[in-house]
Design a protein around this motif. Sequence first.
Motif, PDB file in Angstrom:
ATOM      1  N   HIS A 126     -10.251  -3.698   1.935  1.00  0.00           N
ATOM      2  CA  HIS A 126      -8.794  -3.740   1.970  1.00  0.00           C
ATOM      3  C   HIS A 126      -8.247  -4.778   1.000  1.00  0.00           C
ATOM      4  N   THR A 127      -6.963  -4.695   0.714  1.00  0.00           N
ATOM      5  CA  THR A 127      -6.306  -5.633  -0.191  1.00  0.00           C
ATOM      6  C   THR A 127      -4.826  -5.717   0.166  1.00  0.00           C
ATOM      7  N   SER A 128      -4.079  -6.489  -0.579  1.00  0.00           N
ATOM      8  CA  SER A 128      -2.614  -6.543  -0.515  1.00  0.00           C
ATOM      9  C   SER A 128      -2.158  -7.135  -1.835  1.00  0.00           C
ATOM     10  N   GLY A 144      -1.470 -10.261   3.689  1.00  0.00           N
ATOM     11  CA  GLY A 144      -2.117  -9.406   4.675  1.00  0.00           C
ATOM     12  C   GLY A 144      -2.333 -10.123   5.992  1.00  0.00           C
ATOM     13  N   HIS A 150      -3.003  -5.066   6.105  1.00  0.00           N
ATOM     14  CA  HIS A 150      -3.781  -4.929   4.878  1.00  0.00           C
ATOM     15  C   HIS A 150      -3.749  -3.472   4.417  1.00  0.00           C
ATOM     16  N   GLY A 175      -5.420 -10.964   0.342  1.00  0.00           N
ATOM     17  CA  GLY A 175      -6.375 -10.414   1.283  1.00  0.00           C
ATOM     18  C   GLY A 175      -7.748 -10.611   0.675  1.00  0.00           C
ATOM     19  N   ASP A 176      -8.660 -11.251   1.426  1.00  0.00           N
ATOM     20  CA  ASP A 176      -9.958 -11.656   0.872  1.00  0.00           C
ATOM     21  C   ASP A 176      -9.728 -12.299  -0.497  1.00  0.00           C
ATOM     22  N   GLU A 177      -8.822 -13.258  -0.503  1.00  0.00           N
ATOM     23  CA  GLU A 177      -8.307 -13.795  -1.764  1.00  0.00           C
ATOM     24  C   GLU A 177      -9.377 -14.473  -2.609  1.00  0.00           C
TER      25      GLU A 177
END
Length: 466
Positions: A126-128, A144, A150, A175-177
Amino acid sequence: MTSRRNFLTGAGAIAGAATAAAVSKVAMAALPDAVTQAKPDTMPPVVPNTGRPYSPVVTLNGWTLPWRMNEGVKEFHLVAEPVVRELAPGVKAHLWGYNGQSPGPTIEVVEGDRMRIFVTNRLPEHTSIHWHGQRLPNGMDGVGGLTQKHIPAGKTFVYEFTARRPGTFMYHPHGDEMVQLAMGMMGFWVTHPRGAHPLIDRVDRDFVLLLNAYDIEPGAYTPKVSTMLDFNLFTFNSRIFPGIDSMNVRQNDKVRIRIGNLSMTNHPMHLHGHEFVITGTDGGPTPKSTRWAEVTTDVGVGQMRQIEFVADQEGDWAFHCHKSHHTMNAMGHDVPTMIGVDHRGVARKITSLIPDYMVMGERGMADMGEMEMPIPHNTARMMGGEGPFGNMEMGGMFTTVKVRRDQKPGDYSDAGWYHHPAGTVAYEFTGTLPSAPRADVPARPAPGSKDVEVQIRKPSGRHLGH
């Protein structure tokens, strides 16, 4: 530049359905084309043919994302996806980015524009997207888990807001930066003023540079995402010198360079041959009373600096980060120093067994710039780039501003190397050197001499309590 007109097939069709369900108020026949770019060249600016007019920017070794107008709304389509980015000729990296590139395409709008940005996630997780520095509704801020869900893999989300203030901004995941930034997910955003602005002057050339760093081991293709500080590749728009294009201007052009920093350290950016003023920061244009001339400005992590100058001095002027190891490629912090040891023959034998073996040359690192030392496949020279007088021994965050008197109006192609007028180049002195003047230093007085002004007496005891 290519267009994925058939993007809404298979997984794309599922993504489109998810978009309609997530944002039911958005009426649309189909998503805008997902335009992609695979070439690492500096693409011509996108001159607006719809919407409000503006003077476009030049993204060095990058491009601007096209849009479509839909009932007065400017619509863009960003695709988060794995990409292959050429860092320099012959050197590639497996990164994550947007629309075929890292960094992603620059987004240009005008103050007051209403935007609708479709973001399709083709990553394995996932991302944002966070619109760094923008004023917008909280639910569009892109964090997110905090301001939105997300964006799952294979889905498309929609962001809608109005460009409320002119300036230079960035976009990147929230997100999962740590992983996604380390893999190259970022891009630039420019909001142009709607009309004449008291703090924003018109310029002849307007460049965009995004600063980033990667940790890619020699011979490897994929960044190490757990690195915190010890990066070995420092980039302008995910390019390393000599793979970075020059900034080409006419003499007496007014030039603006917009610099954003999404690396993990600060970068003191230095321009040769000219003085500049800082005309903009993250917060927007700076008051004129706060501007002063300088030649170096520090750009901190997450910051933006906008500098302007009049290019009134002809020549090929260096522009670079002033941290010396940021103008080197494939720089490892654990490279052993072998100055004074002729180890070239041994190094070649070791390299055949250990491909990523690299050491400093016996006379310093210039050997590596001259390719005397073997390097692994898919690894840029530590210092490279042939200039008119030999190897420039630079890499990483380094390029040139080429100022030319005879550059034709509207033609900003590379004019080649500067031809210096006679008598204006440093030269070797071949005469007889005079004796170096030396100060008369009195002889040191002998121990116990009456001329000694300071007496030292050692304390007795065992220094207890120290």
